[in-house]
Design a protein around this motif. Structure first.
Motif, mmCIF file in Angstrom:
data_model
loop_
_atom_site.group_PDB
_atom_site.id
_atom_site.type_symbol
_atom_site.label_atom_id
_atom_site.label_comp_id
_atom_site.label_asym_id
_atom_site.label_seq_id
_atom_site.Cartn_x
_atom_site.Cartn_y
_atom_site.Cartn_z
ATOM 1 N N SER A 165 0.831 -1.209 0.000
ATOM 2 C CA SER A 165 0.000 0.000 0.000
ATOM 3 C C SER A 165 0.864 1.256 0.000
ATOM 4 O O SER A 165 0.573 2.232 -0.698
ATOM 5 N N MET A 166 1.931 1.246 0.789
ATOM 6 C CA MET A 166 2.797 2.420 0.865
ATOM 7 C C MET A 166 3.517 2.655 -0.460
ATOM 8 O O MET A 166 3.672 3.794 -0.907
ATOM 9 N N ILE A 168 2.413 1.664 -3.371
ATOM 10 C CA ILE A 168 1.381 2.105 -4.316
ATOM 11 C C ILE A 168 1.081 3.588 -4.092
ATOM 12 O O ILE A 168 0.829 4.334 -5.031
ATOM 13 N N GLY A 169 1.146 4.023 -2.838
ATOM 14 C CA GLY A 169 0.969 5.445 -2.537
ATOM 15 C C GLY A 169 2.005 6.300 -3.254
ATOM 16 O O GLY A 169 1.705 7.390 -3.747
ATOM 17 N N SER B 165 2.851 10.437 0.804
ATOM 18 C CA SER B 165 2.380 9.519 -0.242
ATOM 19 C C SER B 165 2.196 8.109 0.309
ATOM 20 O O SER B 165 1.225 7.424 -0.001
ATOM 21 N N MET B 166 3.135 7.671 1.120
ATOM 22 C CA MET B 166 3.052 6.322 1.671
ATOM 23 C C MET B 166 1.855 6.195 2.626
ATOM 24 O O MET B 166 1.167 5.174 2.636
ATOM 25 N N LEU B 167 1.618 7.237 3.419
ATOM 26 C CA LEU B 167 0.483 7.196 4.343
ATOM 27 C C LEU B 167 -0.828 7.282 3.582
ATOM 28 O O LEU B 167 -1.819 6.641 3.950
ATOM 29 N N ILE B 168 -0.841 8.048 2.492
ATOM 30 C CA ILE B 168 -2.028 8.121 1.654
ATOM 31 C C ILE B 168 -2.269 6.764 0.995
ATOM 32 O O ILE B 168 -3.404 6.335 0.822
ATOM 33 N N GLY B 169 -1.177 6.059 0.657
ATOM 34 C CA GLY B 169 -1.307 4.706 0.114
ATOM 35 C C GLY B 169 -2.036 3.782 1.079
ATOM 36 O O GLY B 169 -2.853 2.949 0.670
ATOM 37 N N ILE B 170 -1.759 3.941 2.366
ATOM 38 C CA ILE B 170 -2.448 3.113 3.368
ATOM 39 C C ILE B 170 -3.929 3.500 3.461
ATOM 40 O O ILE B 170 -4.790 2.635 3.621
ATOM 41 N N LEU B 182 -5.770 -5.202 5.744
ATOM 42 C CA LEU B 182 -5.622 -3.869 6.342
ATOM 43 C C LEU B 182 -6.890 -3.417 7.060
ATOM 44 O O LEU B 182 -6.828 -2.798 8.115
#
Lengths: 204, 204
Positions: A165-166, A168-169, B165-170, B182
């Motif tokens: 997920s991260m 992909i973010g 970006s990584m947190l938005i991916g989550i 998740l």
């Protein structure tokens, strides 16, 4: 599935005319590009047919509906999936750099490989059709395939899900939203920063 | 901007009838919910008007277009932005846990706060209208605001951009794609795993 239109399309499948495979491929290529640039909602059979230089009715004959065409487009090259899945294999102490590199490779190095992935991502987030596709991809292909290999790790599936997920973010930030700070960086700089973050997910 | 419809809408702004503010708020609330569930493309003025119990022409009178209505909806509560931006402040050795907690708080704890954020996210990824919004949000509000505070860090803006970006991916994985691994986890477990990953981005 049955031929209710009376055009004999279903039976024609057994005895295809020459050139049909080429037209089908042209439609698939056009669809891939359209879904990638316009998203699922913004793409129409008519636009795809126009791009491919065929009649919209031929697109319907080949694929039946926009949804089914989308599903065909979404069959990402298995070798790309394998690259991403296999990156979780190997020594745990270098998993972060390996996984970051594999994901960056898929979306940065080869545009032909990354386009269907971006199409799936756009579609997944804009509507239910794609959500199921991406959910299936992350849960079944990534988490289950890799969870088995990382079986001795606690919460292996959850960690793989978070890592995916991260990453992909970052694809979203770099290729879709196009945040300037991310777009302008070269892949190696990103891998050098992101690798340790992914590493910490597995071996903090 | 000028009143070309001949209905006197523009001049009416100076002397609003009682109840107009309430109707406007009803439309905004309905739009927020619709954009969040159906995305930008899937949402129509007609649907929003139906949800709000008003005539579609009133929605057009208030906001002028779907795009402008969307822009109004996207004005996320400033205190929510502040929570996310301020989380980068404070001791560098605990930045990972702090930022992870702030992001999780916004999208997990309070659904009223997270809905406009999800709407923006969906819209950003499915079409150009939202892309500009999210780009502006990440680049200007997050990266510039926090980059200044982390000025002594090399690549501060890039690291903040990657962390966001990584947190938005989550968020995408948990709230939009709904990856089972998740979705089923409680916020504290996620923060415990994600915190060290974000931390590694800043102080590996």
């Amino acid at each position: 599935m049955s031929d209710t239109s009376g055009t004999g399309v279903t039976t024609r499948r057994q005895g295809r005319r020459p050139g049909t495979n080429t037209s089908r491929q042209l439609v698939l290529d056009a669809a891939r590009t359209r879904f990638s640039s316009d998203g699922y909602s913004g793409t129409t059979i008519r636009k795809i047919a126009g791009d491919a230089g065929v009649d919209p009715s031929l697109v319907m004959q080949f694929f039946g509906s926009k949804e089914k065409l989308f599903a065909s487009v979404m069959s990402i090259d298995p070798s790309v999936l394998e690259t991403m899945t296999q990156s979780f294999d190997g020594p745990l102490e270098s998993i972060g750099e390996r996984v970051a590199r594999a994901f960056v490779k898929v979306w940065d190095t080869d545009r032909t490989e990354s386009e269907p992935f971006l199409a799936m991502l756009r579609a997944a987030i804009s509507n239910e059709h794609g959500e199921a596709q991406l959910r299936e991809f992350i849960q079944a292909r990534l988490i289950h395939a890799t969870g088995a290999r990382l079986g001795n790790q606690p919460d292996a599936a959850l960690r793989v899900g978070l890592a995916s997920s991260m990453l992909i973010g970052i694809v979203v930030g770099r290729r879709i939203v196009k945040v300037p700070a991310l777009v302008q960086e070269d892949p190696e700089t990103l891998i050098a920063l992101v690798g340790p973050a992914i590493q910490a997910l597995f071996t903090r």
